[in-house]
Enzyme design. Sequence first.
Site, short mmCIF file in Angstrom:
data_model
loop_
_atom_site.label_atom_id
_atom_site.label_comp_id
_atom_site.label_asym_id
_atom_site.label_seq_id
_atom_site.Cartn_x
_atom_site.Cartn_y
_atom_site.Cartn_z
N ASP A 460 -6.41 17.28 -16.25
CA ASP A 460 -4.97 17.03 -16.19
C ASP A 460 -4.54 16.55 -17.58
O ASP A 460 -5.36 16.09 -18.36
CB ASP A 460 -4.68 15.97 -15.12
CG ASP A 460 -3.20 15.66 -15.01
OD1 ASP A 460 -2.40 16.59 -15.11
OD2 ASP A 460 -2.86 14.48 -14.84
N ASP A 657 -5.68 11.97 -12.50
CA ASP A 657 -5.33 10.58 -12.17
C ASP A 657 -4.22 10.46 -11.16
O ASP A 657 -3.89 9.35 -10.74
CB ASP A 657 -4.93 9.82 -13.44
CG ASP A 657 -3.60 10.33 -14.02
OD1 ASP A 657 -3.22 11.47 -13.70
OD2 ASP A 657 -2.96 9.57 -14.77
N ASP A 661 -3.45 15.49 -8.22
CA ASP A 661 -4.79 15.91 -8.61
C ASP A 661 -5.81 15.72 -7.49
O ASP A 661 -6.93 16.24 -7.57
CB ASP A 661 -5.26 15.11 -9.83
CG ASP A 661 -4.38 15.33 -11.05
OD1 ASP A 661 -4.00 16.48 -11.29
OD2 ASP A 661 -4.06 14.34 -11.73
#
Length: 770
Positions: A460, A657, A661
């Site tokens: 990410d 995080d 996700d």
Amino acid sequence: MNQKKTSSAENRQTSSHHRHEPRNEQDNGKQGQEQPAQSQVAEVPEPSHEMNGVDHQGVTSKQQEHESADSNHAHMDHKDSSMDHSHMDHEMSGMDHSHMNHEMSGMDHGMGGMDHSMHMGNFKQKFWLSLVLAIPIVILSPMMGIELPFQFTFPGSDWVVLLLGTILFFYGGQPFLSGAKMELKQKSPAMMTLIAMGITVSYFYSLYAFIANHFLAVPHVMDFFWELATLIVIMLLGHWIEMNAVSNAGNALQKLAELLPKEVIRKNADGSEEQIPLEEVTNKTQLIVRSGDKIPTDGTILEGETTIDESAVTGESRRVPKTVGSTVIGGSVNGNGTITMEVTGTGEDSYLAKVMEMVRKAQADKSRLEALSDKVAKWLFYIALVAGVLAFAVWLFVADLPTALDRMVTVFVIACPHALGLAIPLVVARSTSIAAKNGLLLKNRNALENAHHVDYLILDKTGTLTEGTFTVTGIEATGSLSASEVLAYLAGLEKTANHPIAEGILAQAEKENITAKKATDVQTRTGIGLEGVIDGQKWVIVNQKGLEQLAIQYQGNSLENYQEQGNTISYLVHDGKVEGIVALGDKVKPEASQFIQKVKDLGITPVMATGDNQEAAQAVADYLGIEAFHAAMLPDDKERLVSDYVKEGKRVVMVGDGINDAPSLARATIGIAIGAGTDVAIDSADVVLTNSEPQDILHFLTLAKKTRRKMIQNLWWGAGYNIFAIPLAAGVLAPIGIILNPAVGAVLMSMSTIIVAINAMTLSIEKSGD
């Protein structure tokens, strides 16, 4: 999508119709519904880094939440957590939070398929009580016929051994018997089945030996009560050590459910307010959400303006401005305004419900992965079963029934050595201790086994490669003012605004203890900035488009560097000249570039998957040298991307995080959560970076390789001797007078247990400081 992207990444790009094409004003409303705002703070990806859509006074919902083809204000594109809300039924009442199954029983953390309803506390209790039962048995019963120096007997001691052995078998052996039942039901015998075979054969043959020795006129028959007791105690100890070393499986689903309030305030048709349970909310219900309250479900704002903290949902920290017509996500937190929202539906298709379902499915699928020790145990079970039955048949033919039974039982008992119960747990305990010293929290021991070879590292962007906060990344004086004075003027003009740019500037002024200038007559210049009067003179803050409208040329040496990192640039203008610039954005972590290069050096392909727009993603990807990236990713898109790689047989590490996700973290071969991220992401992951430093991923990969090497060594020491012991116990060399005495087998098992323990303690990595 980025032309530099690898072909495999291109094949996995989904929903391309709304990721590649520039959005026009007509599309904005639809896009806002399809992609609930996720605050992205580092996005300034257009080459010019303009902020045409920014109203510095209040920021309208259309301009703030959505991009147009002309608006290059990419940093205000809050789409990281995007879900397709235009097609959602939002049946929130369909989510049964009170009866949701939070046992996570599908998660197999390398414990051989055992029943995880038995948590660590119960294992600890079972071990200690079983130890109390086992000690008298060890003292009163011989070890495979060997009388040990500390052992003794007394009249009736064999009855005591029988009673204690029976209790121990059914009490201490219960987890293994239940686990074996589950494995056999799934037609996949593994560690639990092997242990269950060993203790079951030991107990029932010992029961037969007791009856034969006391009530039948037969020669003395050797029992295996000693082996039964020590096997159960050591296996319980091994599982307790492992469960104590590895963090308990987090409850991601429960954390998701807890994001929603239990009660809400309904606005009735007559304007009155009524507090009702969340389950009673129906489609088109109007709800009042006050400052600080949680948004109860997805919906649309009918009245009021506010900023909303979506960090619990998206993992992003910047508050998102919302006005009438804006969409809101259930689970986010209302900021400084009271709003009236209309529920766009109730049900399992809401954002959180969809994420919950993806996490549940991914965890269930992942739980089917076989641990290395289970694979060894499976083969040992089949080998022992075949060898034991053949030995029984052959010895029954050449000798008699007692001899045949003795050979078969010896094979079954030897096949489940005590060392096998400690081979992996001791390595895991040592590895988790080392990991903790290196900023790693291991939640699933299988991650250590699966990380010896990784093909793709999917990351990410915000909060992982970047700091995750929309802050001032640079202030420069370009005229007669100093940098501090530039900040004072900026803070004075932005003091009454409530959008993220203003918040970043004011936060920086407070941090540097700089007093904002007193500004009057502050007015918005729609689409380009704002202006006001300071010390009787007119000052203006504008973006690139505003600078062009004012016919001011400016080419600073640092502009390109800021723009490469995806920063938003604002210009402080006075009397037709640029007096200073301020760059704001989600700052790329200092070590990120070096980290990406090291990942490539390991032969791992880095892939960035973000909910940000195309330009924002490309700015960061180009800066860090990431060739494969995906922009405007929905949570299900990320999960699908990971799933496609896994289905191809690739080993995938996913790092993230946010709640968006969580599904992909659960789906990946190894999910790594940033410690500063959301609880849901952390609970969905296998490994947590407690220091939130990407560099620690490299330490994990190094530790994982060494850990797996130790596991394989211990499995050879713990079970490898069966290559010789099982055939000898079966009597393969009996024709030449060589038969493995059970006592010799017991000595070999004891030696392998000691070797396994010593070998596990030698595990270390350089950074651990051991």
